[in-house]
Design an enzyme around this catalytic site. Sequence first.
Site, PDB file in Angstrom:
ATOM      1  N   LYS A  34       0.308  15.830  12.654  1.00 56.52           N
ATOM      2  CA  LYS A  34       1.622  16.386  12.302  1.00 56.52           C
ATOM      3  C   LYS A  34       1.699  16.701  10.807  1.00 56.52           C
ATOM      4  CE  LYS A  34       6.505  14.996  12.307  1.00 56.52           C
ATOM      5  NZ  LYS A  34       7.446  13.945  12.749  1.00 56.52           N
ATOM      6  N   ASP A  63      10.811  13.063  20.212  1.00 57.57           N
ATOM      7  CA  ASP A  63      10.460  12.722  18.836  1.00 57.57           C
ATOM      8  C   ASP A  63       8.954  12.892  18.717  1.00 57.57           C
ATOM      9  OD1 ASP A  63       9.920  11.614  16.367  1.00 57.57           O
ATOM     10  OD2 ASP A  63      10.403   9.552  16.948  1.00 57.57           O
TER      11      ASP A  63
END
Length: 658
Positions: free
Chosen positions: A98, A37
């Site tokens: 991100k 993740d």
Amino acid sequence: MLIHSTKLNRLLPRRLKESASSFLHQKRLAHNVIGIDLGTTNSAVALVQGNEPRILENEEGGRTTPSIVAFKDKETLVGLPAKRQALVNPRNTFFATKRLIGRKFEDDEVQRDIKNTSYKIARYENGDAWLETSDGRQFSPSQIGSIILQKMKHIAESHLSDEVKHAVVTVPAYFNDAQRSATKSAGQLAGLEVLRVINEPTAAALAYGIDQKKSDGVVAVFDFGGGTFDVSILDIDDKVFEVRATNGNTHLGGEDVDLLLLNRIIQQFKDEHGIDLSGDRMAVQRIREAAEKCKIELSHVKEAEINIPFITKDKHIKLKLTEDELDELSLPIINKTIDPVKRCLRDADLTAKDIDEIIMVGGMTRMPKIRKVVEELFGKKPNVSVNPDEAVALGAAIQGAVLSGQIKNVVLLDVTPLTLGIETYGGLFSPLIPRNSAVPLKKEQFFSTAVDGQTGVEIKVYQGERPLVKDNKLIGNFKLSNIPPGPKGTPQIAVSFDIDADGIINVSAADKTPYPEDSPYHGKPNEVSIQVVGQTGMSEEDIKQILEQSAQNAKKDAEYKQHVENATRVDILCTDAENVIVQFGNLMDEEDKQHINSILSSLRTKVQDVRERGVLHDVAQMTEEVNQLQTVTMAAVKKVAARQQQLQKDNSGSKGDN
């Protein structure tokens, strides 16, 4: 220019038990396909051992690792060590990157981030948003992501005797093609073969639904993390996980709440002391960390204190914040999750009452106010038994075990979030893959040329929900050349969309015309393809606007599309009539030619009005003119044929007399 030919749709079955690539991986992989993740705030790595997925702890004993990378002297720090030194090295400490993956520097979201980060975001030569250190070194967000992925790889290898080479990495469900491709690139840079990129809420549903004790049903996954928000609705039926719809926002999360709290603290300090701390990087970093800590505390207690001594010279920050005050401050952010949930339900053709279980994923879902909002939205209490920080990594590990053959009989069917298609003659959008179609899939449709002698076609790929390409988003284009010249409508051009399990799109066009054996083109392959990578990211607001405009303009668009299609039909029939005049004009009566040309002139003007000026003429009237054109043209041709027959008779008679 392309026009529709006979439509030969070759859509693979919706319930694909396994993709071909999965089958190959099962044959050649042992175990140790890790699940990662790659989060905005924290990342986690997991592995299936036996039949159970488990989180792998880092060297500090933590089950999650801060998604932070810092460059200090010649050293690169990752995770907790990078976070610890952020106060003294804010310019070279990169967090929440991100959010920048696959984005252009000019994107609105990037411009907002520039104002609120302690590090520098720079414009790279290709227009992408990159990171820049204080000594001028530049790194792409993919490179920063690869450093974090490499850290996850090392954590996994510390628990195993073998080198880790394969991984499944998760991404937000609404990541576009550019962002997914950039995530796969980050994996390659980290020395990992990313076997699959899967959506975060889908991974969470796997972690929830793989438990044999859980009953099958319809599950909604509400995934609210540090930087992104997603909602997905899945059918779980005998270990088949089928995504029915997905929605979300790739730039909404806990970071935004931290920012609101940061700005409030800075403003309050300015009001009290007349000092603006927003330009002091170290002060801002200290306040940001205190804000995040306060937010987390208020998920468990009713009141928390923010205490930052000597924030500047002899001044301190000391204030209390209650849960209710944080709720009020966060409400604009929380409310942004409501519309995507409603749209997701509509797309799945369900109501809130049809949902059997709501799974809460992501650190922000620990906030009591968010749980209350979700309960009000669905009319039932959400399931909080799944660890919101670990479920996504565990689900990724399960998918890795499925790909390696370690776990049997589990099938994952995900979806593509927006309609994909190409431009056809007249500026029409020809959809090939509707939004929320299950992936992986391949679909092929046949088209042909629109004008005589056409030797090439430009394939323009669009993403959107409107019937005209001008209202949708161009995401790629390429050209198929070397088509043998011939009459329009003769070549058979196959356009194929192939979306892999990662949601990455490949588009190809091939000339599949059955040329005769004596033709130089017989058996000669003529195909071209591209991998579609979005030129810019589509924000949640972009997508929301697309869907709203599609709904608002549905009637108008349908009417306009009818006019455009009619204009295309009229254009083709006019060309046929013009060809007749070219072929037989010298044998026609001058009066017939003038009559045909008069109708042609009128129709050509109307076609031009529709296409270039947006003037819509009555379809029935144009159809009547076309019918008249065909009648007059046919009558003129019959006269020519009669004359030719009479001429032949006369010639035969004269020969007989001789």
